[in-house]
Design an enzyme around this catalytic site. Sequence first.
Site, PDB file in Angstrom:
ATOM      1  N   SER A   1      -1.942   1.503  11.212  1.00 23.64           N
ATOM      2  CA  SER A   1      -2.047   2.389  10.045  1.00 23.64           C
ATOM      3  C   SER A   1      -1.476   3.772  10.339  1.00 23.64           C
ATOM      4  CB  SER A   1      -3.516   2.537   9.615  1.00 23.64           C
ATOM      5  OG  SER A   1      -4.024   1.300   9.201  1.00 23.64           O
TER       6      SER A   1
ATOM      7  N   THR B   1       0.861  -1.182   0.000  1.00 22.55           N
ATOM      8  CA  THR B   1       0.000   0.000   0.000  1.00 22.55           C
ATOM      9  C   THR B   1       0.900   1.236   0.000  1.00 22.55           C
ATOM     10  OG1 THR B   1      -0.083   0.338   2.403  1.00 22.55           O
ATOM     11  CG2 THR B   1      -1.604  -1.291   1.466  1.00 22.55           C
ATOM     12  N   CYS B   2       0.283   2.418   0.074  1.00 24.87           N
ATOM     13  CA  CYS B   2       1.091   3.639   0.107  1.00 24.87           C
ATOM     14  C   CYS B   2       1.901   3.726   1.400  1.00 24.87           C
ATOM     15  CB  CYS B   2       0.207   4.876  -0.054  1.00 24.87           C
ATOM     16  SG  CYS B   2      -1.097   5.017   1.187  1.00 24.87           S
ATOM     17  N   ASN B   3       1.500   2.983   2.435  1.00 25.85           N
ATOM     18  CA  ASN B   3       2.162   3.068   3.739  1.00 25.85           C
ATOM     19  C   ASN B   3       3.147   1.947   4.030  1.00 25.85           C
ATOM     20  OD1 ASN B   3       0.739   5.367   4.442  1.00 25.85           O
ATOM     21  ND2 ASN B   3      -0.948   4.220   5.321  1.00 25.85           N
TER      22      ASN B   3
ATOM     23  N   GLN C   1      -7.043  -4.824   0.817  1.00 23.16           N
ATOM     24  CA  GLN C   1      -5.746  -5.228   0.256  1.00 23.16           C
ATOM     25  C   GLN C   1      -5.405  -6.655   0.681  1.00 23.16           C
ATOM     26  OE1 GLN C   1      -3.503  -3.644  -1.657  1.00 23.16           O
ATOM     27  NE2 GLN C   1      -4.358  -1.590  -1.794  1.00 23.16           N
TER      28      GLN C   1
ATOM     29  N   GLY D   1      -6.714   5.130  -9.663  1.00 26.98           N
ATOM     30  CA  GLY D   1      -6.544   3.894  -8.898  1.00 26.98           C
ATOM     31  C   GLY D   1      -7.425   3.960  -7.668  1.00 26.98           C
ATOM     32  N   LYS D   2      -7.184   3.072  -6.706  1.00 27.83           N
ATOM     33  CA  LYS D   2      -8.073   3.000  -5.545  1.00 27.83           C
ATOM     34  C   LYS D   2      -8.097   4.310  -4.757  1.00 27.83           C
ATOM     35  CE  LYS D   2      -9.508   0.369  -1.620  1.00 27.83           C
ATOM     36  NZ  LYS D   2      -9.384  -0.773  -0.745  1.00 27.83           N
TER      37      LYS D   2
ATOM     38  N   ASP E   1      -7.704   3.271   9.866  1.00 24.88           N
ATOM     39  CA  ASP E   1      -7.838   3.185   8.405  1.00 24.88           C
ATOM     40  C   ASP E   1      -8.107   1.728   8.037  1.00 24.88           C
ATOM     41  OD1 ASP E   1      -7.640   3.161   5.677  1.00 24.88           O
ATOM     42  OD2 ASP E   1      -5.768   4.286   5.576  1.00 24.88           O
TER      43      ASP E   1
END
Length: 418
Positions: free
Chosen positions: A113, A57-59, A124, A195-196, A118
């Site tokens: 998160s 993910t972005c994190n 995911q 995207g998501k 979140d």
Amino acid sequence: MKNYNLSRHSSFFAVGLSYKKAEADVRGKFSLDVPKIDAIIQDAKAKGIEGLLAISTCNRTELFAFAQHPYQLIKLLCDHTQGSVEEFQDVAYIYKNHDAIDHLFRVGTGLDSQILGDFEIISQIKQSFSRSKKHGMTNPFLERLCNSVIQASKRIKNETEISTGATSVSFASVKYILNEVQEVSKKNILLFGTGKIGRNTCENLVKHTDNSHITLINRTKEKAEAIAGKFKLIVKDYGDLQTEIRKTDILVVATGAQLPTVSKSLLHTKKPLLILDLSIPKNVSDDVRELPNVSLVHLDELSQITDNNLKKRKAYIPKARAIIEDVKTDFVKWLETRKFAPVINALKAKLMTMKDEELDFQSKKLQDFNEEQAALVSERIIQKITKQFANHLRTSEMDTEDSLALIQRVFQLELQEK
């Protein structure tokens, strides 16, 4: 919690990196898109790794799998990304067996998160499991674990208020726009990338800004049109990006590109421009900050912005942890039952054989012997004996492996090979 071995030949590991120690640039080097995840799964399968779950993910980027050594998974990740083993080790974490299980529960329930609560990560996890299953790289352990994490996540969402307020990057970005930009409804907003995160941001923009001046651009125009149709928004061609940026007041970039797509050379606007980069890796070059009328905010900065509900959400952390422990306890019981089930089944079979031999002997010896009643009584006793052993294994403070070995020796049990 007891340090059980989860597999006879290997251990269950979680290896990864997250926003806690890795900056966005570093996370970008290790980010995985769907083709990379598929390649990692296939490579792991070829190398004999048992069951694998890949989350990106972005994190964070993480691999969960059974392996003989965590380095097998670290090398697998580095072989399929832009990052090196040295870079990974500087910011990485490695969890083993029950610590790895604990970690997946924390991640999947939003407690780990960047924005507390979140819950987007759970989708995911579901998608990652589906990809692994498609390639035949799941097992009953992974399936049960993922389902348990999903169950815990649902309970926390339903039984606490930990997900109230700004609990996603997409919501935080819209909150930032609302706080920083006056008269948002009169501003032109351009969303580049669907995207998501892009889709969620778009939905939040429509919901919270009442803005009819939102334009979408995506490399694949059909994807942008599908989203635009839902919200009645404008769609422009990818080739119009530079022209549309010149018209806009707020640019939200949420593409899945591996290299920056927006740089200083692309921007030729004289009016103030706010850019929000919600992409990992970064999709907006830092050189845009050199332009006097441009403000750039990256998702890591957005995630640090605390909202008014954060203190309230933090109060629910103990209850969330209690829910996790409850669900996790059931999972560990299932895990233990799977481990000692072969021994209990073999014990039951051995006792049943002894019963049959004794009944056969007594039926020949005693004239009025009631074999049916004797069989019924014997089987009830066998059921109670095996249940007693199972309860001992489930609750004993002794090492379970030692108890299993003792039962096998005393009754001379031969376990069925899987």
